[in-house]
Design a protein around this motif. Structure first.
Motif, PDB file in Angstrom:
ATOM      1  N   LEU A   1       0.818  -1.210   0.000  1.00 10.73           N
ATOM      2  CA  LEU A   1       0.000   0.000   0.000  1.00 10.73           C
ATOM      3  C   LEU A   1       0.853   1.262   0.000  1.00 10.73           C
ATOM      4  O   LEU A   1       0.360   2.330  -0.322  1.00 10.73           O
ATOM      5  CB  LEU A   1      -0.957  -0.007   1.203  1.00 10.73           C
ATOM      6  CG  LEU A   1      -2.015  -1.121   1.186  1.00 10.73           C
ATOM      7  CD1 LEU A   1      -2.813  -1.116   2.473  1.00 10.73           C
ATOM      8  CD2 LEU A   1      -2.948  -0.966  -0.001  1.00 10.73           C
ATOM      9  N   ASP A   2       2.100   1.133   0.385  1.00  6.23           N
ATOM     10  CA  ASP A   2       2.979   2.301   0.396  1.00  6.23           C
ATOM     11  C   ASP A   2       3.691   2.521  -0.929  1.00  6.23           C
ATOM     12  O   ASP A   2       4.308   3.552  -1.148  1.00  6.23           O
ATOM     13  CB  ASP A   2       4.040   2.152   1.506  1.00  6.23           C
ATOM     14  CG  ASP A   2       3.461   2.495   2.872  1.00  6.23           C
ATOM     15  OD1 ASP A   2       2.633   3.420   2.941  1.00  6.23           O
ATOM     16  OD2 ASP A   2       3.817   1.807   3.850  1.00  6.23           O
TER      17      ASP A   2
ATOM     18  N   ILE B   1      -9.110  -2.586  -1.091  1.00 10.11           N
ATOM     19  CA  ILE B   1     -10.521  -2.637  -0.680  1.00 10.11           C
ATOM     20  C   ILE B   1     -10.621  -2.751   0.843  1.00 10.11           C
ATOM     21  O   ILE B   1     -11.407  -2.068   1.491  1.00 10.11           O
ATOM     22  CB  ILE B   1     -11.254  -3.803  -1.378  1.00 10.11           C
ATOM     23  CG1 ILE B   1     -11.406  -3.490  -2.882  1.00 10.11           C
ATOM     24  CG2 ILE B   1     -12.614  -4.062  -0.749  1.00 10.11           C
ATOM     25  CD1 ILE B   1     -11.927  -4.650  -3.715  1.00 10.11           C
ATOM     26  N   ALA B   2      -9.770  -3.600   1.393  1.00  6.79           N
ATOM     27  CA  ALA B   2      -9.775  -3.761   2.856  1.00  6.79           C
ATOM     28  C   ALA B   2      -9.391  -2.447   3.531  1.00  6.79           C
ATOM     29  O   ALA B   2      -9.995  -2.044   4.540  1.00  6.79           O
ATOM     30  CB  ALA B   2      -8.796  -4.866   3.251  1.00  6.79           C
ATOM     31  N   ALA B   3      -8.405  -1.740   2.958  1.00  9.38           N
ATOM     32  CA  ALA B   3      -7.980  -0.468   3.535  1.00  9.38           C
ATOM     33  C   ALA B   3      -9.094   0.573   3.441  1.00  9.38           C
ATOM     34  O   ALA B   3      -9.328   1.344   4.375  1.00  9.38           O
ATOM     35  CB  ALA B   3      -6.725   0.028   2.815  1.00  9.38           C
TER      36      ALA B   3
ATOM     37  N   ALA C   1      -3.724   8.800   2.346  1.00  8.94           N
ATOM     38  CA  ALA C   1      -3.938   7.776   3.369  1.00  8.94           C
ATOM     39  C   ALA C   1      -3.644   6.376   2.840  1.00  8.94           C
ATOM     40  O   ALA C   1      -3.859   5.389   3.530  1.00  8.94           O
ATOM     41  CB  ALA C   1      -5.377   7.852   3.890  1.00  8.94           C
ATOM     42  N   ARG C   2      -3.189   6.304   1.598  1.00 10.59           N
ATOM     43  CA  ARG C   2      -2.792   5.023   0.992  1.00 10.59           C
ATOM     44  C   ARG C   2      -3.938   4.034   0.841  1.00 10.59           C
ATOM     45  O   ARG C   2      -3.752   2.829   0.892  1.00 10.59           O
ATOM     46  CB  ARG C   2      -1.659   4.371   1.805  1.00 10.59           C
ATOM     47  CG  ARG C   2      -0.304   4.929   1.437  1.00 10.59           C
ATOM     48  CD  ARG C   2       0.435   5.522   2.616  1.00 10.59           C
ATOM     49  NE  ARG C   2       1.770   5.983   2.223  1.00 10.59           N
ATOM     50  CZ  ARG C   2       2.059   7.255   1.970  1.00 10.59           C
ATOM     51  NH1 ARG C   2       1.124   8.201   2.063  1.00 10.59           N
ATOM     52  NH2 ARG C   2       3.275   7.610   1.610  1.00 10.59           N
TER      53      ARG C   2
ATOM     54  N   ARG D   1      -3.418   6.375   8.035  1.00 11.06           N
ATOM     55  CA  ARG D   1      -3.052   5.769   6.762  1.00 11.06           C
ATOM     56  C   ARG D   1      -3.174   4.260   6.882  1.00 11.06           C
ATOM     57  O   ARG D   1      -3.113   3.708   7.991  1.00 11.06           O
ATOM     58  CB  ARG D   1      -1.640   6.169   6.343  1.00 11.06           C
ATOM     59  CG  ARG D   1      -0.566   5.711   7.304  1.00 11.06           C
ATOM     60  CD  ARG D   1       0.817   6.132   6.852  1.00 11.06           C
ATOM     61  NE  ARG D   1       1.823   5.401   7.587  1.00 11.06           N
ATOM     62  CZ  ARG D   1       2.248   5.720   8.819  1.00 11.06           C
ATOM     63  NH1 ARG D   1       1.728   6.780   9.442  1.00 11.06           N
ATOM     64  NH2 ARG D   1       3.159   4.982   9.416  1.00 11.06           N
ATOM     65  N   ALA D   2      -3.319   3.640   5.752  1.00  8.99           N
ATOM     66  CA  ALA D   2      -3.465   2.197   5.753  1.00  8.99           C
ATOM     67  C   ALA D   2      -2.224   1.580   6.359  1.00  8.99           C
ATOM     68  O   ALA D   2      -1.109   1.965   6.034  1.00  8.99           O
ATOM     69  CB  ALA D   2      -3.663   1.692   4.326  1.00  8.99           C
TER      70      ALA D   2
END
Lengths: 482, 96, 493
Positions: free
Chosen positions: C4-5, C30-32, C167-168, C488-489
């Motif tokens: 995600l980063d 999607i989960a994030a 927020a990734r 952030r995620a």
């Protein structure tokens, strides 16, 4: 003699200007690729652009621009190489975007002119102020449902030319002649079909009255008049109303009015009154319309012959009188038909037969030149049969009727029905003998000096010959025998 | 230039936005006047002989060919309609 | 999850090497989104099912050796871009039930290039705002926090896009910029964003705010990511008369250009009185970084800068008042019934539009109305000409301009809301480039004293985004901005 309305205080002169909305002939709309055919199922010829959906953008149709230029050239008008579109903002159910894209400040066509011919034979020149491109609105129907108005957007976005005249007309007749001439010109050019009953040509009529020699007084605009006859009636009715107002000591308010043809009067259109601040501003979705001079030149070269030119040429080339030429050029298709037939034939013979029996026959059967079952070739052959003596004029009329009803070729009709003119003197003499025998008493009367009876004998002989006798030969032989 | 309540009402009418007289109108009047007050500074700019810039891009317009390639989907046109009767959009009856 | 980063560029390499699949990547996002969106409100509509389908298709294409440029990259699409068969609201109640039967050209190009749509990003209503507070679906939040814990705005109007990318929970996003709506939220959220030249991206299918100013552009966590996205988003569209018929340059290559010898202008008029010292300091740092890389620095003058905002607040509302006339409750959207047609219009529009939109429609209607057009609208268009001339003259001597993106860092909800003009002042540095139609980009360059990100703006010549990317990439390298937002995620909120 100029046209005036006689009021209690003396004569009043009319001042009339017309704004004509003419639907441009094109396959697709001014700013979208939706079709433009008349009478389609509601909302079936609508793109998201025409329905003003979010994010939709206009892209101009080159053919619509070409049509406007052609029309401008046909009106001998100045073509502006740079023009612009503006938005005219107002709310209405059939105006999906909430604005009409139009050309307000910088129209594509500037000043031009139209020549009109009046009953008296006088020719007048009516100035054209401008012609601009704009999109049509949709259609609201108010009489289809008890509590709702229904909106069909098929017409929304179709290209219109608004053609604005100078206030140069002075009588209902001139207004009618102007509209007829304008319609003829756009039809010649193929830029508008001119069908007022389908709404593809509509007129807003500006009318004011004044005492002779005065400056202009306040005018009223009669919106959306949809036939030439109604335009003439509306002018007359509105002018009389205004004379009444002025003479009663009142003042005419500048306003928009509607013509009610059943009552033959105009009435104020209050519903549009509060919405006249249109907040025009340059349409930011479109750049300036810049035309190439060479393109305009190309369009100019491909213009068809226009009615005024054709009128002069027909008289010169075929030796026909002005009246015949004027009628022939009213529709391009009529003139085209005439020119197909007249090749190698006598000009006057052709125009006589076309404007007389042929048009009467088409009228009788509810047809036009375009839908005529009689082809130009067959019509020409019919005239040839007269010229070469195969048939006489009376038979020719009968054959023409049959041609209009069946579309058959004249020679085939002559042969099938045995209508060939009889020039055999033996047959003529036999018929004469038969008639004289049956009318011995009348023969005696004739011989005793009642010469008027000669016509009677001609009729009887022709009848006995089923109309096929050659009239000259019949006359000659009868004179001898009697 | 300062807007009075009547003008605010007239603009709202032109824009077809119903305004609540007691609350919305005075607030909008104040806000609009603040904005108009701010833009007043443009008066000091000399624009003599300057052509207005109307579009984002001042180039000649491109033209498309006259081809039917859109429309013909009344169902899509009507799918979002809040009220329809048959294939028409429906609105309260307009008396002309 | 580390993925995600990643930047888009890194991710594309990972996808190509098989290190991760598009579906895995999308599931992670999607989960994030599910866990963070309740805090951020970055999305108005979440489209997980569409995302999964697109991700799957990207994997299939990649396995077949036919992966297009963005195959499998999960993006947020600003809810101003019409999405076929997906509710598109423009952040307004009046379009609450609107489901477009068509796709915007720009989003369509992204999906054709294999991009994945996570959802429709929150925005100020009809893109009118600098705070995201005017959204009818609640404000999006800035994932950054300052010491006092106040809820900060992500900027606007592309606030949801900026919030999601920072927020990734999305790798990149589409934005639109009319007076700063990409650059200001990018600056507030510590990401990069570019408003390309007017005409570079098609406006077809993007809900119009002010037609002569609106431009779509990308927002992402690196300058190069923006270049990769913009290359796909750009290009001539016959459906938009204002779209430019020009070939799209290799923007990504431009990011690696050596900037030695490039001429950078510093517009003196942007040094406004009362500018926060930390902004001033950051600006100077930017100048020093570019000098260090061999660029030449020149003072330039854009004398009509101070009138930009006033011109903008005439031109944009005028166009908006007309563009928003179509929201009348007849063909789509929300309707409030009335006794007659006029009442239907007035009630529909009163209920459907929020306060800021009404304000702008009213101002726009007024400045176009009879008797006021010349004094307001025409005058503003003339001064707009002068502003354009300023830029042209400046660009005769320099390749790009360097300015701060905003006069301050992100503010809290409730601040700057005393009157509309205070809020409008946010756009003071971004509006002139919009009026001139030139490309402009915001790059995260540092933090203010409260630990909030600040951006620098690079402005280029018409259709010279390449120079903008080159300078922006140089600034990015020098600034080495590595700070992360609190929300952030992967981080525990």
């Amino acid at each position: 003699m100029s046209y005036t309305i006689e009021g209690a205080t003396g004569p009043w002169e009319l001042v009339i200007g017309l704004e004509v909305h003419a639907q441009i002939i094109s396959k697709s709309k001014l700013f979208s690729g939706a079709a433009t055919d008349f009478g389609a199922i509601e909302n079936s010829q609508v793109s998201f652009i025409d329905a003003g959906f979010p994010g939709m953008l206009p892209v101009i149709n080159r053919e619509c621009v070409a049509q406007a230029v052609r029309t401008g050239l046909g009106l001998e008008a100045h073509i502006n190489l740079v023009s612009r579109f503006d938005r005219k903002n107002y709310f209405y159910a059939d105006l999906p975007q909430g604005y009409q894209i139009s050309q307000y400040k910088h129209p594509i066509v500037g000043a031009g002119k139209i020549e009109i011919q009046l009953e008296s034979g006088d020719v007048r020149t009516i100035g054209i102020t401008r012609l601009h491109l704009e999109q049509d609105a949709g259609k609201s129907m108010h009489d289809q449902h008890a509590s709702k108005s229904l909106v069909d957007l098929n017409r929304s976005g179709i290209a219109l030319m608004e053609i604005v005249s100078e206030p140069d007309m002075r009588s209902p007749e001139e207004a009618g002649a102007y509209l007829r001439k304008l319609r003829t010109i756009v039809r010649y050019l193929g830029t508008c079909d001119g069908n007022m009953d389908e709404g593809s040509m509509r007129a807003d009529v500006n009318v004011s009255v004044r005492k002779p020699g005065e400056a202009f007084r306040t005018r009223c605009e009669i919106k959306n008049v949809n036939s030439i006859r109604f335009v003439m009636q509306a002018v007359e009715a509105e002018a009389r109303r205004q004379v009444g107002v002025w003479e009663a000591g009142g003042t005419v308010d500048q306003e928009t009015r509607l013509f009610d043809p059943t009552r033959g009067e105009t009435r104020s259109m209050r519903s549009k009154e509060d919405a006249h601040d249109y907040r025009y501003f340059p349409e930011p979705d479109l750049q300036p319309l810049v035309l190439d001079e060479s393109w305009i030149e190309e369009l100019k070269c491909s213009l068809p012959e226009l009615p005024d030119q054709k009128y002069t040429r027909l008289m010169r080339d075929y030796g026909i009188p002005p009246y015949d030429a004027a009628i022939l050029v009213m529709e391009r298709s009529t003139a085209d038909f005439y020119e197909l037939v007249v090749r190698g034939r006598d000009g006057k013979l052709v125009s006589n037969w076309m404007l007389g029996d042929f048009f009467a026959g088409l009228n009788r059967t509810g047809r036009t030149i375009e839908t005529s079952p009689v082809s130009a070739n067959n019509f020409g052959y019919l005239l040839d049969l007269i010229t070469d003596g195969t048939i006489n004029g009376k038979i020719a009329k009968e054959i023409l009727e049959i041609m209009i009803d069946t579309g058959e070729a004249p020679r085939a009709i002559v042969e099938a029905r045995g209508l060939r003119q009889v020039t055999d003197t033996g047959a003529i003499d036999a018929a004469i003998a038969q008639v004289m025998e049956a009318n011995a008493d009348k023969v005696a009367e004739y011989r005793s000096g009642k010469e008027k009876l000669f016509g009677y004998f001609v009729g009887q002989v022709m009848k006995a010959m089923s109309g096929k006798g050659n009239p000259a030969l019949v006359n000659e032989a009868l004179k001898k025998k009697l | 230039m300062s807007l009075d309540p009547a003008t605010v009402r007239r603009i709202a009418k032109l824009a077809r936005i119903h305004l609540d007289d007691d609350d919305e109108l005075p607030r909008l009047q104040k806000e609009l006047n603040t904005i108009l007050g701010y833009v007043e500074q443009l008066a000091e700019v000399n624009v003599e002989g300057v052509m207005p810039l109307s579009g984002g891009m001042e180039i000649a317009m491109r033209m498309r060919e006259d081809v039917v390639n859109d429309g013909g989907y009344p169902e899509k046109i009507l799918a979002n309609a809040p009220d329809r009767i048959g294939d028409f959009f429906a609105v309260p009856k307009v008396v002309e | 999850m580390k993925t995600l980063d990643w930047t888009i560029v890194e991710t594309l390499a990972a996808l190509d090497s098989g290190q991760v699949s598009a579906l895995e990547l999308t599931e992670a996002h999607i989960a994030a989104v599910e866990s963070l969106n309740p805090h951020l409100n970055a999305f108005i509509t979440i489209t997980s099912e569409i995302a999964r389908k697109q991700a799957h298709a990207a994997d299939v294409a990649r396995r077949a050796g036919a992966a297009p440029a963005l195959a499998g990259i999960p993006l947020a699409i600003k809810d101003l871009f019409c999405s076929e068969n997906v509710r598109t609201t423009a952040g307004s109640k009046i379009l609450g039930p609107f489901i477009p039967p068509y796709e915007s050209t720009v989003s369509g190009k992204l999906f054709s290039a294999g991009a994945v749509m996570l959802g429709k990003a929150n925005l100020d209503e009809f893109a009118m705002g600098s705070s995201n507070i005017t959204s009818a679906y609640g404000p999006a939040a800035n994932p950054w926090k300052r010491g006092d814990g106040a809820k900060l705005v992500p900027g606007g109007s592309s606030g949801g896009s900026a919030s999601a990318v920072a927020a990734r929970i999305a790798m990149g996003a589409t934005g639109t910029d009319t007076g700063g709506s990409i650059r200001q939220p990018a600056s507030f959220c510590g990401i990069a964003g570019i408003k390309p030249t007017y005409g570079r991206c098609s406006r077809f299918g993007i809900i119009a705010f002010a037609s002569s100013l609106d431009q779509a552009g990308p927002m992402a966590r690196s300058v190069e990511d923006c270049a990769v996205l913009l290359e796909v988003m750009s290009g001539f569209d016959p459906k938009d008369s204002t779209s430019a018929d020009r070939t799209v340059p290799n923007f990504r290559a431009a990011c690696g250009r050596n900037i030695a010898g490039m001429r950078v202008g510093i517009p003196v008029e942007y040094r406004v009185s009362g500018m926060a010292p930390e902004i001033e300091k950051l600006w100077q740092a930017g100048i020093d970084w570019l000098k260090h890389e061999g660029a030449e620095i020149f003072d330039v003058s854009l004398p009509h800068t101070k009138y930009g905002l006033a011109v903008y607040y005439i031109v944009a509302p005028a166009e908006a008042s007309s563009n928003l006339a179509r929201y009348d409750g007849v063909r789509f959207g929300t309707r409030v019934e009335g006794e007659d047609l006029i009442e239907l219009y007035e009630r529909t529009r009163a209920a459907g539009f929020g306060a800021e939109v009404k304000r702008r429609i009213m101002i726009g209607t007024y400045v176009l109305s009879e008797g006021y057009y010349d004094a307001y609208y025409l005058k503003a268009q003339k001064i707009r000409s002068l502003i354009l001339r300023d830029f042209r003259e400046a660009f005769a001597n320099v390749d790009v301009l360097l300015t701060p993106t905003t006069p301050s860092a992100a503010f809290a909800i409730g601040e700057k809301m005393d009157d509309p003009v205070t809020m409008y002042l946010n756009d003071v540095f971004t509006v002139p480039a919009s009026l001139a139609g030139v490309p402009a980009m915001s790059v995260p360059a540092g933090l203010d004293s409260c630990g909030l990100p600040l951006g620098l703006q690079v402005i280029g010549r018409h259709f010279d985004e390449e120079s903008v990317f080159a300078i922006a990439a140089a600034l990015e390298r020098a600034a080495d901005f590595r700070s992360l937002p609190a929300l952030r995620a992967g981080a525990t909120p």
